[in-house]
Design an enzyme around this catalytic site. Structure first.
Site, mmCIF file in Angstrom:
data_model
loop_
_atom_site.group_PDB
_atom_site.id
_atom_site.type_symbol
_atom_site.label_atom_id
_atom_site.label_comp_id
_atom_site.label_asym_id
_atom_site.label_seq_id
_atom_site.Cartn_x
_atom_site.Cartn_y
_atom_site.Cartn_z
ATOM 1 N N PHE A 1 0.867 2.967 -6.155
ATOM 2 C CA PHE A 1 1.832 2.167 -5.404
ATOM 3 C C PHE A 1 2.587 1.249 -6.372
ATOM 4 O O PHE A 1 1.968 0.582 -7.202
ATOM 5 C CB PHE A 1 1.089 1.347 -4.346
ATOM 6 C CG PHE A 1 1.985 0.695 -3.334
ATOM 7 C CD1 PHE A 1 2.410 1.403 -2.212
ATOM 8 C CD2 PHE A 1 2.410 -0.606 -3.491
ATOM 9 C CE1 PHE A 1 3.235 0.807 -1.271
ATOM 10 C CE2 PHE A 1 3.242 -1.208 -2.560
ATOM 11 C CZ PHE A 1 3.652 -0.494 -1.444
ATOM 12 N N ARG B 1 5.288 10.715 6.631
ATOM 13 C CA ARG B 1 3.938 10.176 6.600
ATOM 14 C C ARG B 1 3.502 9.803 8.013
ATOM 15 O O ARG B 1 4.236 9.150 8.745
ATOM 16 C CB ARG B 1 3.952 8.932 5.713
ATOM 17 C CG ARG B 1 2.707 8.677 4.948
ATOM 18 C CD ARG B 1 2.931 7.586 3.926
ATOM 19 N NE ARG B 1 3.385 6.331 4.537
ATOM 20 C CZ ARG B 1 3.042 5.124 4.085
ATOM 21 N NH1 ARG B 1 2.237 5.021 3.040
ATOM 22 N NH2 ARG B 1 3.494 4.035 4.656
ATOM 23 N N TYR C 1 -2.636 -6.111 6.759
ATOM 24 C CA TYR C 1 -1.700 -5.834 7.859
ATOM 25 C C TYR C 1 -1.586 -4.346 8.174
ATOM 26 O O TYR C 1 -0.815 -3.956 9.028
ATOM 27 C CB TYR C 1 -0.314 -6.432 7.566
ATOM 28 C CG TYR C 1 0.260 -6.088 6.203
ATOM 29 C CD1 TYR C 1 0.828 -4.848 5.957
ATOM 30 C CD2 TYR C 1 0.211 -7.001 5.165
ATOM 31 C CE1 TYR C 1 1.343 -4.534 4.715
ATOM 32 C CE2 TYR C 1 0.728 -6.702 3.912
ATOM 33 C CZ TYR C 1 1.290 -5.464 3.688
ATOM 34 O OH TYR C 1 1.787 -5.143 2.457
ATOM 35 N N LYS C 2 -2.361 -3.514 7.443
ATOM 36 C CA LYS C 2 -2.341 -2.066 7.701
ATOM 37 C C LYS C 2 -3.467 -1.749 8.692
ATOM 38 O O LYS C 2 -3.385 -2.133 9.836
ATOM 39 C CB LYS C 2 -2.444 -1.321 6.375
ATOM 40 C CG LYS C 2 -1.204 -1.592 5.505
ATOM 41 C CD LYS C 2 -1.289 -1.025 4.114
ATOM 42 C CE LYS C 2 0.022 -1.314 3.376
ATOM 43 N NZ LYS C 2 -0.071 -1.023 1.938
ATOM 44 N N ASP D 1 -7.717 -0.671 -5.300
ATOM 45 C CA ASP D 1 -6.841 -1.166 -4.248
ATOM 46 C C ASP D 1 -7.192 -0.397 -2.972
ATOM 47 O O ASP D 1 -7.011 0.827 -2.898
ATOM 48 C CB ASP D 1 -5.375 -0.944 -4.640
ATOM 49 C CG ASP D 1 -4.419 -1.633 -3.669
ATOM 50 O OD1 ASP D 1 -4.750 -1.704 -2.466
ATOM 51 O OD2 ASP D 1 -3.344 -2.077 -4.120
HETATM 52 C C1 LIG Z 1 0.659 -1.804 1.092
HETATM 53 C C2 LIG Z 1 0.207 -1.851 -0.314
HETATM 54 C C3 LIG Z 1 0.471 -2.965 -1.113
HETATM 55 C C4 LIG Z 1 1.279 -4.118 -0.560
HETATM 56 O O1 LIG Z 1 1.234 -5.262 -1.330
HETATM 57 P P1 LIG Z 1 1.873 -6.599 -0.756
HETATM 58 O O2 LIG Z 1 1.703 -7.563 -1.839
HETATM 59 O O3 LIG Z 1 1.145 -6.942 0.509
HETATM 60 O O4 LIG Z 1 3.304 -6.324 -0.434
HETATM 61 C C5 LIG Z 1 -0.030 -2.968 -2.407
HETATM 62 N N1 LIG Z 1 -0.730 -1.919 -2.890
HETATM 63 C C6 LIG Z 1 -0.977 -0.817 -2.143
HETATM 64 C C7 LIG Z 1 -1.742 0.313 -2.718
HETATM 65 C C8 LIG Z 1 -0.508 -0.750 -0.845
HETATM 66 O O5 LIG Z 1 -0.728 0.335 -0.105
#
Ligand SMILES: *Cc1c(COP(=O)(O)O)cnc(C)c1O
Length: 416
Positions: free
Chosen positions: A130, A375, A226-227, A201
């Site tokens: 990501f 997705r 938030y997921k 992560d």
């Molecule tokens: C959703 C997600 C993020 C989001 O990071 P934010 O700092 O909350 O915007 C980071 N890493 C991964 C792997 C994600 O899926």
């Protein structure tokens, strides 16, 4: 994939009737006509969270004001909520705290990892990771005195790339595009054998499957709330640091909430004991209140049962795509073996973006990831097998009629 007999709508409805988790859907406030496949990006609202936020705003903030930090224990929320998340990721409550965003926490833990592994300066990661995980490492590399660098490789080269320079592997448990699930314990063990630490992560896995951070000997982890944890838009993220690193691990962001005695207002920074040193500034109370309440749905829940339904939803999705969307230019982009797949289905199509927009207009909400990935997040807490049937049936119609090829579906919004 070969199927013995075609899946019918009746059989799918029957599976919902037999689903032991079906009643959990009642905790959520989903519009009745919506087929929601984006809980891996923004989990839905629970009425309990709405009431909790309302109470926090109207009574606690509105009436009790500053006293609420003590009276309503706002000050304890980062650890209290961290403790609830700990159970979902196989950690001790004392190893998890909620603070900041996933991005900021990556920065904190990567810096901590480099300091924990002196003499090694490389952060090893995957090009498919990501982007924010990579950007935070790139930013850190420009500023730290030890001159760390980021090395990117493909998954199959990962283990052979762990040489004596690698301080830490920074990896996603689930690939955000393809949904591929990494073997967390095998990779952690292999990294340790080669003297590297591991930072996972968990943004796309926690809340959808069992995770055993302590059991696997993981060093560090971060994740979104938030997921799959349904904490609400912009809810703060969490930090995990294995207890054996608590003495040594330091956050590079010396905020007063990570101080040993914040209300002594000392001139000099002294890290708090344990995981608290990974807090930084004043916690976002409204978001924490929503998250605290959202996590109650997981209380006492068998995460194995959640995972079982998640993989069943994914298997059904793929089976129906094979059965009903043949010769439409769709390709399966996620692992078909459910043991290697996270809680999402990913399909590839050159017209992925307009197809997803056409689906959304017909109330089947997934998302698009560039360049060509459709997705579909799978959330066993509230999704029905019938939602999967409806989604694939809508997809079939859109493809067969080419109804995605309309001007309005090609216009790209800021968030895809
Ligand atoms: C959703 C997600 C993020 C989001 O990071 P934010 O700092 O909350 O915007 C980071 N890493 C991964 C792997 C994600 O899926």
């Amino acid at each position: 994939m070969h199927t013995e007999a075609a899946v019918t709508r009746e059989k799918v409805v029957q599976r919902d009737r037999e689903d032991p988790l079906a009643a959990l859907r009642e905790h959520f406030d989903l519009p009745p006509d919506l087929r929601y496949f984006d809980g891996n990006s923004l989990g839905p609202l629970q009425p309990a969270s709405r009431e909790r936020v309302h109470d926090t705003v109207a009574r606690q903030w509105g009436q009790d004001l500053i006293q609420s930090w003590n009276q309503h224990a706002w000050i304890d929320l980062p650890r209290k909520v961290g403790g609830k998340i700990a159970r979902l990721i196989g950690a001790e409550p004392s190893e998890v705290v909620v603070a900041d965003s996933t991005s900021v926490n990556l920065f904190k833990l990567l810096a901590a990892a480099l300091a924990l592994n002196p003499g090694r300066t490389v952060i090893l990661s995957e090009a498919s990771q990501f982007p924010t995980d990579l950007y935070m490492a790139q930013g850190l590399a420009t500023m730290a005195a030890a001159k760390p660098s980021l090395r990117l490789v493909e998954r199959r080269e990962l283990l052979s790339a762990i040489d004596r320079d690698v301080a830490v592997l920074s990896l996603s448990h689930v690939d955000f595009k393809t949904g591929e699930l990494a073997d967390l314990s095998a990779i952690t063990a292999a990294a340790h054998e080669r003297g590297a630490l591991v930072l996972w992560d968990l943004s796309h896995s926690a809340g959808a499957m069992e995770i055993e951070l302590d059991g696997a000997g993981v060093d560090l982890a971060v994740g979104c709330t938030y997921k799959f944890l349904n904490g609400g838009p912009g809810a703060p993220a969490y930090v995990y640091v294995a207890r054996r690193h608590h003495e040594q691990a330091r956050s590079p962001l010396w905020g007063w909430f990570g101080h040993r005695t914040p209300f002594a207002f000392d001139t000099d920074y002294q890290p708090a004991a344990g995981i608290d040193r990974f807090q930084c500034g004043t916690p976002p109370v409204l978001s924490l209140a929503a998250l605290d309440s959202a996590l109650d749905v997981f209380e006492g829940m068998d995460l194995g049962a959640l995972r079982l339904k998640s993989t069943a939803l994914g298997d059904l999705f793929l089976e129906l795509v094979e059965q009903r969307c043949q010769d439409q230019g769709l390709e399966i982009a996620c692992p078909t073996d459910s043991r290697r797949r996270g809680s999402q289905v990913a399909l590839r199509h050159p017209a992925g973006y307009p197809i997803m927009q056409a689906l959304i207009e017909r109330r089947v909400v997934g998302d698009f990831r560039t360049p060509d990935i459709l997705r579909f997040g799978l959330c066993p807490l509230y999704q029905r097998y019938l939602d999967v049937w409806d989604a694939v049936e809508t997809l079939r119609q859109i493809l067969a009629e080419r109804s995605w090829d309309k001007e309005r579906f090609h216009h790209r919004s800021a968030v895809t």
